[in-house]
Design a protein around this motif. Structure first.
Motif, PDB file in Angstrom:
ATOM      1  N   GLU A 188      19.931  -9.706  -0.437  1.00  0.00           N
ATOM      2  CA  GLU A 188      19.566  -8.326  -0.135  1.00  0.00           C
ATOM      3  C   GLU A 188      18.077  -8.085  -0.404  1.00  0.00           C
ATOM      4  N   GLY A 189      17.392  -7.506   0.581  1.00  0.00           N
ATOM      5  CA  GLY A 189      15.974  -7.200   0.450  1.00  0.00           C
ATOM      6  C   GLY A 189      15.054  -8.367   0.722  1.00  0.00           C
ATOM      7  N   LYS A 190      15.607  -9.522   1.099  1.00  0.00           N
ATOM      8  CA  LYS A 190      14.792 -10.703   1.362  1.00  0.00           C
ATOM      9  C   LYS A 190      14.763 -11.005   2.861  1.00  0.00           C
ATOM     10  N   GLU A 191      13.670 -11.628   3.300  1.00  0.00           N
ATOM     11  CA  GLU A 191      13.533 -11.991   4.713  1.00  0.00           C
ATOM     12  C   GLU A 191      14.528 -13.099   5.075  1.00  0.00           C
ATOM     13  N   ILE A 192      15.146 -12.973   6.255  1.00  0.00           N
ATOM     14  CA  ILE A 192      16.077 -13.997   6.738  1.00  0.00           C
ATOM     15  C   ILE A 192      15.650 -14.426   8.140  1.00  0.00           C
ATOM     16  N   ARG A 193      15.594 -15.731   8.357  1.00  0.00           N
ATOM     17  CA  ARG A 193      15.279 -16.290   9.669  1.00  0.00           C
ATOM     18  C   ARG A 193      16.319 -17.345  10.041  1.00  0.00           C
ATOM     19  N   ASP A 194      16.475 -17.533  11.337  1.00  0.00           N
ATOM     20  CA  ASP A 194      17.381 -18.575  11.817  1.00  0.00           C
ATOM     21  C   ASP A 194      16.614 -19.875  12.062  1.00  0.00           C
ATOM     22  N   TYR A 195      17.144 -20.974  11.542  1.00  0.00           N
ATOM     23  CA  TYR A 195      16.615 -22.314  11.787  1.00  0.00           C
ATOM     24  C   TYR A 195      17.776 -23.220  12.185  1.00  0.00           C
ATOM     25  N   ASN A 196      17.628 -23.848  13.348  1.00  0.00           N
ATOM     26  CA  ASN A 196      18.680 -24.738  13.851  1.00  0.00           C
ATOM     27  C   ASN A 196      20.040 -24.051  13.903  1.00  0.00           C
ATOM     28  N   GLY A 197      20.002 -22.772  14.241  1.00  0.00           N
ATOM     29  CA  GLY A 197      21.237 -22.029  14.401  1.00  0.00           C
ATOM     30  C   GLY A 197      21.849 -21.507  13.116  1.00  0.00           C
ATOM     31  N   LEU A 198      21.168 -21.688  11.978  1.00  0.00           N
ATOM     32  CA  LEU A 198      21.689 -21.221  10.697  1.00  0.00           C
ATOM     33  C   LEU A 198      20.739 -20.212  10.065  1.00  0.00           C
ATOM     34  N   PRO A 199      21.274 -19.159   9.423  1.00  0.00           N
ATOM     35  CA  PRO A 199      20.409 -18.197   8.735  1.00  0.00           C
ATOM     36  C   PRO A 199      19.857 -18.811   7.446  1.00  0.00           C
ATOM     37  N   HIS A 200      18.586 -18.551   7.200  1.00  0.00           N
ATOM     38  CA  HIS A 200      17.919 -19.009   5.973  1.00  0.00           C
ATOM     39  C   HIS A 200      17.239 -17.817   5.309  1.00  0.00           C
ATOM     40  N   VAL A 201      17.302 -17.777   3.983  1.00  0.00           N
ATOM     41  CA  VAL A 201      16.693 -16.687   3.220  1.00  0.00           C
ATOM     42  C   VAL A 201      15.389 -17.170   2.586  1.00  0.00           C
ATOM     43  N   LEU A 202      14.391 -16.303   2.561  1.00  0.00           N
ATOM     44  CA  LEU A 202      13.099 -16.644   1.975  1.00  0.00           C
ATOM     45  C   LEU A 202      13.146 -16.434   0.460  1.00  0.00           C
ATOM     46  N   GLU A 203      12.868 -17.487  -0.283  1.00  0.00           N
ATOM     47  CA  GLU A 203      12.844 -17.436  -1.750  1.00  0.00           C
ATOM     48  C   GLU A 203      11.420 -17.684  -2.249  1.00  0.00           C
ATOM     49  N   GLN A 204      11.031 -16.922  -3.263  1.00  0.00           N
ATOM     50  CA  GLN A 204       9.676 -17.021  -3.816  1.00  0.00           C
ATOM     51  C   GLN A 204       9.608 -18.072  -4.922  1.00  0.00           C
ATOM     52  N   ALA A 205       8.460 -18.733  -5.022  1.00  0.00           N
ATOM     53  CA  ALA A 205       8.239 -19.648  -6.135  1.00  0.00           C
ATOM     54  C   ALA A 205       8.379 -18.886  -7.455  1.00  0.00           C
ATOM     55  N   LEU A 206       8.873 -19.580  -8.474  1.00  0.00           N
ATOM     56  CA  LEU A 206       9.139 -18.939  -9.764  1.00  0.00           C
ATOM     57  C   LEU A 206       8.210 -19.531 -10.827  1.00  0.00           C
ATOM     58  N   HIS A 207       7.179 -18.757 -11.169  1.00  0.00           N
ATOM     59  CA  HIS A 207       6.186 -19.201 -12.150  1.00  0.00           C
ATOM     60  C   HIS A 207       6.554 -18.693 -13.542  1.00  0.00           C
ATOM     61  N   GLY A 208       6.173 -19.456 -14.548  1.00  0.00           N
ATOM     62  CA  GLY A 208       6.382 -19.029 -15.922  1.00  0.00           C
ATOM     63  C   GLY A 208       5.065 -18.928 -16.672  1.00  0.00           C
ATOM     64  N   ASP A 209       5.026 -18.038 -17.640  1.00  0.00           N
ATOM     65  CA  ASP A 209       3.886 -18.006 -18.558  1.00  0.00           C
ATOM     66  C   ASP A 209       4.012 -19.141 -19.566  1.00  0.00           C
ATOM     67  N   VAL A 210       5.253 -19.405 -19.980  1.00  0.00           N
ATOM     68  CA  VAL A 210       5.527 -20.419 -20.992  1.00  0.00           C
ATOM     69  C   VAL A 210       6.788 -21.183 -20.589  1.00  0.00           C
ATOM     70  N   ALA A 211       6.804 -22.488 -20.838  1.00  0.00           N
ATOM     71  CA  ALA A 211       8.020 -23.287 -20.705  1.00  0.00           C
ATOM     72  C   ALA A 211       8.312 -23.941 -22.048  1.00  0.00           C
ATOM     73  N   LEU A 212       9.568 -23.855 -22.473  1.00  0.00           N
ATOM     74  CA  LEU A 212      10.019 -24.516 -23.698  1.00  0.00           C
ATOM     75  C   LEU A 212      11.022 -25.583 -23.298  1.00  0.00           C
ATOM     76  N   ILE A 213      10.671 -26.841 -23.550  1.00  0.00           N
ATOM     77  CA  ILE A 213      11.496 -27.940 -23.053  1.00  0.00           C
ATOM     78  C   ILE A 213      11.786 -28.942 -24.167  1.00  0.00           C
ATOM     79  N   GLU A 214      12.808 -29.772 -23.934  1.00  0.00           N
ATOM     80  CA  GLU A 214      13.151 -30.824 -24.887  1.00  0.00           C
ATOM     81  C   GLU A 214      12.993 -32.180 -24.224  1.00  0.00           C
TER      82      GLU A 214
END
Length: 226
Positions: free
Chosen positions: A132-158
């Motif tokens: 909902e609220g995101k751009e959708i386009r058809d590619y090869n006959g299938l709908p695709h939704v536009l997703e934005q890159a997800l940036h972080g200020d900090v990453a905590l990893i092991e």
């Protein structure tokens, strides 16, 4: 001389600001940097946006961060797992924002951020509540939704092993989301169970190169987790 090891967790997390977006590696209890998360509590930061695979479990790590009221918004794939009672209470009371993201999309959004890709189209979730609220386009006959890159200020990893340049290896399933979290953040802090000398790590085993890692804390095997 490059040496990315911090003396302790407090030093490694000293400048994490309020309202930061924090990316957490881990899949359930596996590969999550619980001692760094507990250390984040000690800094007093609040109003955080947390990006994780799930909403924590029991009363440690992410679950404790939620319980202490430090999190404003949670972006995750599986908010309800066994032991996620704290999330359920907060969300049910309207005290926590939630953004649901399919697991593969979550990983790709962080990977895209690390690769300098601003957005991408995926068929996952197209024409559902998640699109909902995101751009959708058809590619090869299938709908695709536009997703934005997800940036972080900090990453905590092991990590399993680290050298002083920040090169990291992971052990088995502990790899999970940790590498993409490391790529996507402005500041990446890793807790590692083992320390290796430069040149001791097999280059073929290094998953996260030191260019993505800013600080490291040595947490030997067997140390308590909360």
């Amino acid at each position: 001389m490059i040496n990315k090891f911090s003396q302790d967790i407090a030093e490694a997390l000293a400048d994490v600001p309020d309202a930061a977006t924090v990316l957490l590696g881990g899949f359930g209890a596996v590969g999550q940097a619980n001692l760094l998360i507990e250390g984040l509590l000690e800094t007093g930061v609040s109003d955080l946006t947390i990006v994780a695979n799930n909403a924590g479990y029991g009363k440690i790590g992410l679950a404790r961060l939620l319980r202490e009221g430090r999190v404003r918004k949670l972006i995750c794939s599986y908010p309800r797992i066994v032991g996620s009672t704290i999330f359920e209470e907060l969300y049910g009371a309207g005290k926590l924002e939630l953004e649901l993201v399919p697991q593969g999309t979550l990983a790709e959004r962080m990977r895209a951020a690390g690769a300098g890709i601003p957005a991408f189209f995926t068929p996952t979730g197209a024409h559902t509540l998640l699109s909902e609220g995101k751009e959708i386009r058809d590619y090869n006959g299938l709908p695709h939704v536009l997703e934005q890159a997800l940036h972080g200020d900090v990453a905590l990893i092991e990590a399993w092993e680290a050298d002083r340049w920040g090169n990291l290896t992971y052990r088995d399933a502990g790899r999970n989301f940790n590498p993409v979290c490391a790529m996507a953040a402005k500041l990446t802090v890793a807790q590692t169970q083992h320390v290796r000398e430069l040149g001791e790590l097999n280059p073929e085993h290094i998953v996260t190169p030191g260019i993505f890692v800013d600080r490291i804390v040595h947490i030997p095997c067997g140390d308590p987790v909360g």
